[in-house]
Enzyme design. Structure first.
Site, PDB file in Angstrom:
ATOM      1  N   PRO A  89       0.826  -1.222   0.000  1.00 52.37           N
ATOM      2  CA  PRO A  89       0.000   0.000   0.000  1.00 52.37           C
ATOM      3  C   PRO A  89       0.855   1.265   0.000  1.00 52.37           C
ATOM      4  O   PRO A  89       0.350   2.357  -0.247  1.00 52.37           O
ATOM      5  CB  PRO A  89      -0.825  -0.121   1.292  1.00 52.37           C
ATOM      6  N   GLU A 116       2.151  -7.833   8.779  1.00 51.15           N
ATOM      7  CA  GLU A 116       2.500  -6.400   8.804  1.00 51.15           C
ATOM      8  C   GLU A 116       3.308  -6.003   7.570  1.00 51.15           C
ATOM      9  O   GLU A 116       3.602  -4.828   7.367  1.00 51.15           O
ATOM     10  CB  GLU A 116       3.304  -6.068  10.071  1.00 51.15           C
ATOM     11  N   ARG A 154      -2.820  -8.430 -19.705  1.00 55.31           N
ATOM     12  CA  ARG A 154      -3.804  -8.179 -20.772  1.00 55.31           C
ATOM     13  C   ARG A 154      -3.267  -7.194 -21.824  1.00 55.31           C
ATOM     14  O   ARG A 154      -3.803  -7.119 -22.919  1.00 55.31           O
ATOM     15  CB  ARG A 154      -5.150  -7.713 -20.213  1.00 55.31           C
ATOM     16  N   ASP A 169     -10.166   0.843 -24.671  1.00 58.48           N
ATOM     17  CA  ASP A 169     -10.637   0.777 -23.284  1.00 58.48           C
ATOM     18  C   ASP A 169     -10.251   2.050 -22.537  1.00 58.48           C
ATOM     19  O   ASP A 169      -9.341   2.775 -22.957  1.00 58.48           O
ATOM     20  CB  ASP A 169     -10.017  -0.442 -22.573  1.00 58.48           C
TER      21      ASP A 169
END
Ligand code: SAM
Length: 246
Positions: A89, A116, A154, A169
């Site tokens: 993150p 963690e 992809r 897209d």
């Protein structure tokens, strides 16, 4: 392209990659995705991958030794990786541009954290890129790794049959995609825009381009600020849409 995903929950990752377009690309050998169980790189009887944090505090930390061994073993087998990606993150946000950059590489190693996180020495010595899938925290790096691998793979030529669909897209050309409709032409009183039934390809394309710009202006105006490469015709449509918006 070869992708190795390192995780303590290999089945979770394998099952998701077996399905759909990515699964078919693996079957067709357009890409090689191997999921590695981190516990295979432990040396103790209990196959320990985690330990308590130095300094105390809650939770556990993924130990450095199994991760160092895993990355070394993968590179001994495959050759040097172009990138060793840690899902975190705290990393750079995953975007189309990031996915496109990684899709041009030949060998990727993707590490899923747990608990963690991973011992910081793994980040210092092994990891070339820390990538986040958004400003929230999940219980582990498996879902982020799947998101990352899907977004990257992809874009590898040959994975998605229709290159044009990928190019049109959202984000690929700097704007969002236009709305899509299929049969029936009318459903519960809602009709498909008449132009799409007209068979007039130039008009359909004009409508789609306009809808792409309209949606982007309404939903993600920040994308347009960065879209310096807009064609003059698109810029004229955008000016008109902005005037309508007031
Ligand atoms: N203590 C870490 C922090 O606050 O930055 C969070 C650890 S999280 C509970 C466990 C693992 O899940 C992380 O090591 C990472 O691999 C993965 N993870 C969680 N959220 C993520 C996100 N938004 N993007 C990428 N990976 C994520």
């Amino acid at each position: 392209m070869q992708v190795d995903v390192v995780t303590i929950f290999p089945d979770m990752v394998r099952h998701a990659l077996d399905e759909g377009i990515i699964g078919r690309a693996v079957d067709r050998e357009v890409v090689d995705i191997t999921v590695r169980d981190l516990r295979e790189y432990t040396t103790d009887r209990h196959r320990t991958v985690d330990d308590v944090p130095f300094g105390g505090g809650p939770g556990m930390v993924l130990k450095p030794e199994p991760l160092f061994r895993a990355v070394a073993a993968i590179q001994a087998e495959r050759g040097a990786a172009d990138a060793v990606v840690l899902m975190s993150p705290q990393g750079r946000a995953l975007s189309h541009a990031e996915a496109a950059r990684f899709s041009g590489m030949q060998r990727l190693i993707v590490i899923s954290g747990r608990y963690e996180g991973v011992d910081e020495r793994v980040v210092e010595a092994l990891v070339t890129d820390e990538i986040s899938i958004g400003d929230y925290v999940l219980t582990g790096g498996e879902l982020p790794a799947l998101v990352f691998v899907d977004a990257v793979v992809r874009l590898v030529p040959g994975v998605v049959g229709d290159r044009q669909s990928v190019a049109e897209d959202s984000f690929a050309a700097g704007v969002l995609d236009h709305p899509h409709y299929t049969r029936p032409a009318e459903f519960e009183g809602r009709a498909v825009p008449a132009v799409l039934l007209s068979g007039h390809h130039a008009e359909i394309e004009k409508w789609r381009r306009r809808e792409r710009l309209r949606r982007t202006l309404e939903r993600r105006p920040d994308l347009l600020e960065r879209a310096g490469e807009l064609e003059p015709a698109d810029r004229a449509v955008l000016d008109e849409l902005r005037k309508q918006q007031g």
